[in-house]
Motif scaffolding. Structure first.
Motif, PDB file in Angstrom:
ATOM      1  N   HIS A  52       3.669   6.282  -5.364  1.00  0.00           N
ATOM      2  CA  HIS A  52       4.046   6.258  -3.949  1.00  0.00           C
ATOM      3  C   HIS A  52       4.725   7.559  -3.568  1.00  0.00           C
ATOM      4  CE1 HIS A  52       8.484   5.165  -4.642  1.00  0.00           C
ATOM      5  NE2 HIS A  52       7.949   5.351  -5.828  1.00  0.00           N
ATOM      6  N   PHE A  53       4.972   7.757  -2.265  1.00  0.00           N
ATOM      7  CA  PHE A  53       5.677   8.940  -1.780  1.00  0.00           C
ATOM      8  C   PHE A  53       6.384   8.600  -0.473  1.00  0.00           C
ATOM      9  CE2 PHE A  53       1.319   9.095  -0.248  1.00  0.00           C
ATOM     10  CZ  PHE A  53       1.436   9.441   1.099  1.00  0.00           C
ATOM     11  N   TYR A 103      -3.284  11.336   2.374  1.00  0.00           N
ATOM     12  CA  TYR A 103      -2.897  11.008   1.004  1.00  0.00           C
ATOM     13  C   TYR A 103      -2.629   9.513   0.864  1.00  0.00           C
ATOM     14  CZ  TYR A 103      -2.532  15.978   0.040  1.00  0.00           C
ATOM     15  OH  TYR A 103      -2.828  17.306  -0.152  1.00  0.00           O
ATOM     16  N   GLU A 104      -2.169   8.863   1.922  1.00  0.00           N
ATOM     17  CA  GLU A 104      -1.946   7.429   1.893  1.00  0.00           C
ATOM     18  C   GLU A 104      -3.233   6.685   2.262  1.00  0.00           C
ATOM     19  OE1 GLU A 104      -0.100   8.707   5.903  1.00  0.00           O
ATOM     20  OE2 GLU A 104      -0.898   9.627   4.085  1.00  0.00           O
ATOM     21  N   HIS A 105      -3.272   5.413   1.930  1.00  0.00           N
ATOM     22  CA  HIS A 105      -4.453   4.596   2.209  1.00  0.00           C
ATOM     23  C   HIS A 105      -4.608   4.389   3.707  1.00  0.00           C
ATOM     24  CE1 HIS A 105      -7.512   1.501   1.715  1.00  0.00           C
ATOM     25  NE2 HIS A 105      -7.547   1.793   0.421  1.00  0.00           N
ATOM     26  N   ARG A 127      -2.449  -1.671   2.782  1.00  0.00           N
ATOM     27  CA  ARG A 127      -2.431  -1.051   1.462  1.00  0.00           C
ATOM     28  C   ARG A 127      -1.650   0.255   1.445  1.00  0.00           C
ATOM     29  NH1 ARG A 127      -8.305  -1.179  -1.305  1.00  0.00           N
ATOM     30  NH2 ARG A 127      -6.992  -0.340  -2.993  1.00  0.00           N
ATOM     31  N   ALA A 128      -1.326   0.796   2.608  1.00  0.00           N
ATOM     32  CA  ALA A 128      -0.653   2.103   2.659  1.00  0.00           C
ATOM     33  C   ALA A 128       0.848   1.998   2.471  1.00  0.00           C
ATOM     34  CB  ALA A 128      -0.957   2.785   3.996  1.00  0.00           C
ATOM     35  N   PHE A 185      -0.437   5.945  -2.405  1.00  0.00           N
ATOM     36  CA  PHE A 185      -1.576   6.856  -2.444  1.00  0.00           C
ATOM     37  C   PHE A 185      -2.891   6.091  -2.310  1.00  0.00           C
ATOM     38  CE2 PHE A 185       1.437   9.771  -4.552  1.00  0.00           C
ATOM     39  CZ  PHE A 185       1.124  10.962  -3.885  1.00  0.00           C
ATOM     40  N   ASP A 186      -3.867   6.751  -1.701  1.00  0.00           N
ATOM     41  CA  ASP A 186      -5.221   6.208  -1.613  1.00  0.00           C
ATOM     42  C   ASP A 186      -5.964   6.616  -2.882  1.00  0.00           C
ATOM     43  OD1 ASP A 186      -7.770   5.406  -1.064  1.00  0.00           O
ATOM     44  OD2 ASP A 186      -7.957   6.466   0.849  1.00  0.00           O
TER      45      ASP A 186
END
Length: 781
Positions: free
Chosen positions: A385-386, A402-404, A409-410, A420-421
């Motif tokens: 994660h971020f 970068y995220e879903h 889901r993000a 992250f995706d």
């Protein structure tokens, strides 16, 4: 040389350019500029004819709006219509005059077309530089024209980026100092496929990107610009025009250095470090890690000795770890993070060691010092994660990148962060390359991957209706599985001797199984080398937290781990997570008076070091610190001060840890067969009434070590334990009750002869005196 401008204000046609605000420093001269200075008698060319050379209105608007995808097609030098001469165009906001300077020194003044645009038709093709005059500056600046250079990123790099297979992504993206066509500068490259335009901003242009638009390199979503004269130490960001036309300023996802938080700019960096650990790297893979001693000291660098830099830590940490005998250190995350209270687990700069403690080369110095002391370096790595900081990865180019893309889901429900995706090839490439980056650029010997369970399950911390099943109707995140498999396979292939370790708290099958071997779940192994044994940690801590009189009712909590001990390759962790947030330090979890608590800690550590698996202990626990860990103050080192009345109590525990590690290293039975069930045998695992656990460990040659742990404050004399009959006498090699460790001194210094009396299913036995709250190790003489 790149000009400095003060703001993004447009300059009207034929209006006098504005002087940069006085609060800004005068633009500094770039290195080597003096060598480019014109001589007073340099020949002057004819005045410019602007009518046919000006930037077309459509391009002009897009350049000023920050939405031009190919500024190199407009700016710089291009053949004039009809093939006679060339058109030269420049975008220099706030400049009052621009002169093109030929290779022979001939100067041609460019016409001021307004709003920072300048143009002219030159007699013939030329490689020119620009002499730019700014109001309020005595001397004009001579600089290379950025828009005359071909792309400094090759077709193979772009192909690999597009495929998501660029294993050295950090060499292709980010800010890289290089020499192009004899000119030194910095190539800026960034992945932003949804952006309508990207510009480089920084101290070199007063954070005004109008004059430095980047070009898009085809369908890869990569934007590129080579800026001559921009060198090491320059601050920069990317100014991105989002799909809706709004602007955002983003730090470089691939930055190898950052400003010291809370400042957020990226820093152009180049390593000059000369490594001295060649011997360490050459022999790192000589012995399989699973068949080698492996005891880990977990460290939070910023608080181990608060206030020390990387280089100062290099003077103290290797010596301390060597003194205490650990084979490895594990560093809590060192990648850059905006909030110190996150301990590094909310990362914004995945490719940059935190600048709080020094430069990237300073961090290399620390790793090198540990290697030269014979100590391996593991690092916590956080790909799960971020954080949502607007200047970092979140909605990087105006859309989820970068995220879903699925909001369900993000977002991570527990931590308020973004996930992250893992199914996007470029995002997976960003993370896989990052894992290899730390191993190759910083010589890291292993990655402890944080929060693996949160990646593997679609329903992690989510209620019914908050998640959707995978294509097979299950709750497994198939994208995350593929990512972890690819990461592990890549790291192991590229870096012999490196280990990856999973912090995985569930019963997922095959965490440490090779990726090419399928298991009952049908997914194949995840490919990790080791996995934290969270079950052992939870059960054993629950046991020692009970009063001794009640421990017999919880005896199975100390034996259950052997039911599954060989299902994975395990590390036994007493980590930072177990000594914060009200959980209390290790010694404070234990009931009884001060002597009993310390004695139980010593017995517990003896049991832990003898149990199958590797060991990890968090800083401060090696000397029985009584308070919880605080990132603000770090370990209570004053407990070891000679003037502290109880310092001997704490030093005794520390001395025991050193002795455990020393005896452990010299006892192959404790590590050679950690993954082989044949290397372990219970002597007595059901002595609940006595609070006794005894087992044998065997090395590859069949030589045994007997470990006996007694978690009662009573002394038990003539306690019979069955042993192999072929050994005539056994010698005590470690006793946690020794006086030098703070114990009562009930030891057996002389060898104990084997008795032919059968016991515990064996034809021979030993009669021992079991000290109170102690662990004893014995080996055949």
């Amino acid at each position: 040389m790149t000009p400095r401008s003060s703001s993004s204000r447009k300059i009207p046609k034929k209006a006098k350019p504005q002087k940069p605000p006085a609060v800004l420093p005068a633009p500094k001269e770039e290195p080597g500029e003096a060598a480019l200075a014109l001589t007073p008698d340099a020949p002057a060319g004819p005045a410019a004819a602007p009518s046919s050379a000006a930037v077309p209105d459509g391009d002009r608007h897009r350049l000023l709006a920050g939405t031009h995808h190919d500024p190199h097609a407009v700016l710089g030098a291009h053949p004039a219509p009809g093939g006679s001469g060339c058109v030269v165009r420049a975008l220099k906001p706030h400049a009052s005059a621009v002169v093109a300077v030929d290779e022979d020194g001939t100067r041609t003044e460019l016409h001021a077309d307004g709003e920072g645009f300048f143009s002219a038709v030159l007699p013939g093709p030329t490689r020119h530089r620009l002499l730019v005059t700014y109001p309020g500056r005595d001397e004009p600046l001579l600089c290379e024209e950025p828009y005359r250079f071909l792309p400094a990123l090759g077709d193979l790099d772009l192909h690999l980026i597009g495929e998501g297979r660029h294993e050295e992504l950090w060499r292709a993206l980010g800010a890289r100092i290089m020499t192009v066509d004899g000119v030194t500068g910095t190539r800026f490259t960034v992945w932003a496929p949804n952006a309508r335009g990207v510009r480089v901003i920084g101290g070199f242009n007063y954070w005004d990107g109008v004059g430095h638009p980047m070009r898009s390199l085809g369908a890869t979503g990569v934007w590129e610009l080579f800026l001559p004269g921009v060198g090491e130490g320059e601050l920069y960001k990317y100014e991105i025009t989002r799909p809706d036309g709004s602007l955002s300023r983003k730090a470089d996802p691939m930055a190898r250095r950052t400003e010291v938080p809370p400042a957020t700019a990226s820093v152009v960096d180049a390593s000059h470090y000369e490594w001295q650990d060649a011997d360490w790297l050459a022999h790192r893979a000589d012995r399989p890690l699973h068949e080698a001693p492996f005891s880990v000291y977990e460290v939070h660098l910023a608080s181990w000795r608060p206030g020390l830099t990387y280089r100062q830590l290099a003077e103290e940490l290797p010596a301390y770890v060597k003194e205490t005998g650990f084979t490895h250190v594990e560093l809590m995350p060192v990648a850059e993070h905006p909030f110190g209270g996150s301990w590094g687990y909310q990362v914004t700069g995945f490719y940059a060691p935190t600048s709080r403690l020094g430069t990237p080369d300073d961090f290399r110095f620390l790793v090198d010092a540990l290697h030269r002391a014979g100590i391996g370096v593991l690092m916590d790595w956080v790909p799960a994660h971020f954080p949502r900081d607007e200047w970092a990865l979140a909605q990087f180019d105006g859309r989820p990148l970068y995220e879903h893309g699925d909001p369900q889901r993000a977002a991570h429900p527990d931590w308020g962060t973004l996930v992250f995706d893992f199914g996007r090839t470029e995002v997976r490439n960003f993370l896989v390359a990052n894992a290899t980056y730390w191993c190759e650029e910083f010589h890291i010997d292993g990655l402890r991957v944080d929060a693996v369970a949160s990646m593997l399950y679609l329903d992690y911390s989510r209620e019914y209706g908050q998640w959707s099943p995978n294509v097979y109707g299950g709750r497994e995140d198939l994208d995350a599985v593929r990512f972890l498999q690819e990461m592990n396979a890549t790291v192991y292939r590229r870096n012999p001797g490196v280990v990856t370790i999973a912090e995985e708290s569930t019963a997922w099958d095959g965490v440490t199984r090779p990726t090419d071997q399928s298991g009952p779940g049908g997914f194949g192994g995840l490919g990790f080398g080791l996995k934290w044994n969270m079950g052992w940690m939870h059960d054993s801590l629950e046991y020692v937290a009970k009063e001794p009189v009640h421990r017999k009712y919880h005896h199975n909590e100390m034996t259950f781990s052997m039911v599954y001990a060989y299902s994975e390759n395990y590390v036994l962790p007493i980590s930072h997570d177990e000594v914060v947030h009200g959980k209390q330090s290790l010694v404070s979890k234990i009931p009884g008076d001060w002597w009993q608590r310390r004695a139980t800690v010593r017995a517990y550590l003896g049991f832990m070091w003898a149990h199958p698996g590797k060991q990890l202990l968090f800083m401060g626990q090696e000397f029985a610190q009584g308070s919880e860990w605080s990132e603000a103050s770090g370990p209570d080192w004053w407990l070891l001060d000679p003037d502290y009345p109880a310092q001997a109590d704490h030093r005794g525990v520390k001395d025991l840890v050193s002795e455990l590690n020393a005896v452990y290293r010299g006892a192959p039975a404790l590590w050679q067969r950690d993954t082989d069930p044949g290397g372990f045998s219970w002597v007595v695992g059901d002595a609940a009434e006595d609070n006794v656990l005894a087992f044998l460990r065997y090395d590859k040659e069949g030589a045994p070590l007997l470990a006996v742990s007694h978690f009662s404050p009573a002394v038990r004399e003539d306690y019979r334990l069955g042993v192999p009959e072929e050994f005539g006498a056994w010698q005590e090699v470690l006793n946690t009750d020794a006086e030098r460790f703070g114990g009562s001194g009930i030891t057996t210094p002389q060898p104990v002869k084997t008795d032919p009396t059968a016991a515990h299913g064996r034809p021979a036995s030993l009669r021992l005196t079991l000290p109170p709250l102690a662990t004893v190790w014995l080996r055949p003489v």
